[in-house]
Design a protein around this motif. Structure first.
Motif, mmCIF file in Angstrom:
data_model
loop_
_atom_site.group_PDB
_atom_site.id
_atom_site.type_symbol
_atom_site.label_atom_id
_atom_site.label_comp_id
_atom_site.label_asym_id
_atom_site.label_seq_id
_atom_site.Cartn_x
_atom_site.Cartn_y
_atom_site.Cartn_z
ATOM 1 N N PHE A 105 -9.505 -3.214 4.479
ATOM 2 C CA PHE A 105 -8.487 -2.740 3.548
ATOM 3 C C PHE A 105 -9.046 -2.755 2.122
ATOM 4 O O PHE A 105 -10.077 -3.378 1.851
ATOM 5 N N PRO A 106 -8.380 -2.075 1.177
ATOM 6 C CA PRO A 106 -8.886 -2.013 -0.198
ATOM 7 C C PRO A 106 -9.033 -3.407 -0.820
ATOM 8 O O PRO A 106 -8.297 -4.335 -0.477
ATOM 9 N N PRO A 107 -9.983 -3.566 -1.731
ATOM 10 C CA PRO A 107 -10.249 -4.886 -2.325
ATOM 11 C C PRO A 107 -9.019 -5.562 -2.923
ATOM 12 O O PRO A 107 -8.875 -6.782 -2.836
ATOM 13 N N GLU A 108 -8.146 -4.764 -3.528
ATOM 14 C CA GLU A 108 -6.979 -5.370 -4.179
ATOM 15 C C GLU A 108 -6.026 -6.039 -3.198
ATOM 16 O O GLU A 108 -5.235 -6.912 -3.581
ATOM 17 N N THR A 109 -6.098 -5.660 -1.909
ATOM 18 C CA THR A 109 -5.194 -6.278 -0.929
ATOM 19 C C THR A 109 -5.652 -7.681 -0.539
ATOM 20 O O THR A 109 -4.915 -8.379 0.173
ATOM 21 N N TYR A 110 -6.824 -8.088 -1.021
ATOM 22 C CA TYR A 110 -7.293 -9.450 -0.793
ATOM 23 C C TYR A 110 -6.991 -10.348 -1.995
ATOM 24 O O TYR A 110 -7.495 -11.468 -2.085
ATOM 25 N N MET A 113 0.837 -1.195 0.000
ATOM 26 C CA MET A 113 0.000 0.000 0.000
ATOM 27 C C MET A 113 0.876 1.252 0.000
ATOM 28 O O MET A 113 1.365 1.685 1.057
ATOM 29 N N ASN A 161 0.294 4.323 -0.110
ATOM 30 C CA ASN A 161 -0.153 5.427 0.743
ATOM 31 C C ASN A 161 0.228 5.235 2.208
ATOM 32 O O ASN A 161 0.182 6.168 3.002
#
Length: 278
Positions: free
Chosen positions: A82-87, A25, A27
């Protein structure tokens, strides 16, 4: 006899692994810059000495100590919000079933019950930490659970039994967080985290052997202990790391007094590093 670290004996570590999938991430990079730099320094000081890593992870609790033995471990996304892409991230490091069997055998030879789990995947206490240290994901990794009873003496004893691995090219890492109260990660946790961290440094840096282990057995007597660790899941990996390097001096490998703006957190190395880091 006092044990000394040689070039063939790897140190052990207790590392703060941070929150969720932070290495993926951008950010979050500013908040994790100090921790990230310390983990990259760890990689340099280890040189190419480890052949595998045994991670005692705070994110796997079992009745008895258990070792992961999947050849190609999957992913366990044990975080929320957390954001979807982190899954969907992957950390495709190999497992090492032979190391899992060896580690379990050491515990059994010492009179402990130890199990093997051939299906366990990597949790974020492992993959986030290892992504920062070994981003190429080529280092074989075996995970070790902590016990659900959080018995500090048993975790120290397990570490003692695993100590021979250090002469076999295995890096023993306790993965947790020296402050773990998710409801107090901001300014409300400032004073408690500083008080506990001061005690922790004194307890670890000021003693070796049984006196140091005794300090950890009495960790609940530390200032703000239960405010800092309402559950001691993120502290028990420290006990295993200390047990595996009983007679060797501790070194501060990471220290930050403004983690998430207010929290004091630390990581430690036990024993000498193969290479100094300038």
């Amino acid at each position: 006899m006092t044990e000394t670290t040689t070039a063939s004996t790897l140190p052990t570590y207790y590392l703060s692994h941070g929150g969720g999938p932070w290495p993926w991430m951008p950010n979050m990079a500013p908040a994790y810059a100090v921790l990230d730099a310390s983990l990259k320094a760890l990689r340099r000081e280890l040189d190419e000495k480890p052949r595998a890593v045994l991670v005692v992870t705070a994110h796997w609790e079992t009745e008895d100590f258990t070792f992961s033995a999947a050849e190609r471990p999957g992913m366990i996304y044990d975080y929320y919000g957390f954001p979807p892409e982190t899954y969907e991230i992957t950390y495709p490091a190999p497992g090492l079933p032979s190391l899992a069997a060896r580690a379990a055998g050491l515990l059994r030879d010492g009179g402990m019950t130890a199990n093997i789990d051939a299906a366990r995947g990597f949790d974020h206490g492992t993959f986030s930490l290892m992504q920062a240290i070994y981003p190429e994901a080529a280092m074989p990794i075996v995970q070790m659970s902590i016990r659900k009873d959080f018995d500090p003496a048993l975790h120290v004893e397990a570490g003692k039994l695993l100590a021979p691995l250090r002469d076999e090219g295995v890096l023993v890492v306790g993965s947790g967080l020296s402050f773990h109260n998710l409801r107090a990660m901001g300014p409300v946790g400032r004073d408690a985290s500083r008080a506990f961290d001061g005690w922790l440094q004194q307890a670890l840096l000021g003693a070796t052997g049984e006196p140091r282990a005794s300090n950890l057995l009495d960790w609940e007597k530390a200032p703000a202990a239960r405010h800092v660790h309402p559950r001691e899941d993120h502290l028990m990996p420290l006990h295993a790391a200390v047990g595996a390097a009983m007679e060797e001096e501790a070194h501060l490998s990471y220290h930050q007094e403004d983690f998430f703006g207010a929290i004091t957190a630390s990581s430690f190395r036990f024993g000498d590093a193969p290479l100094p880091v300038s």
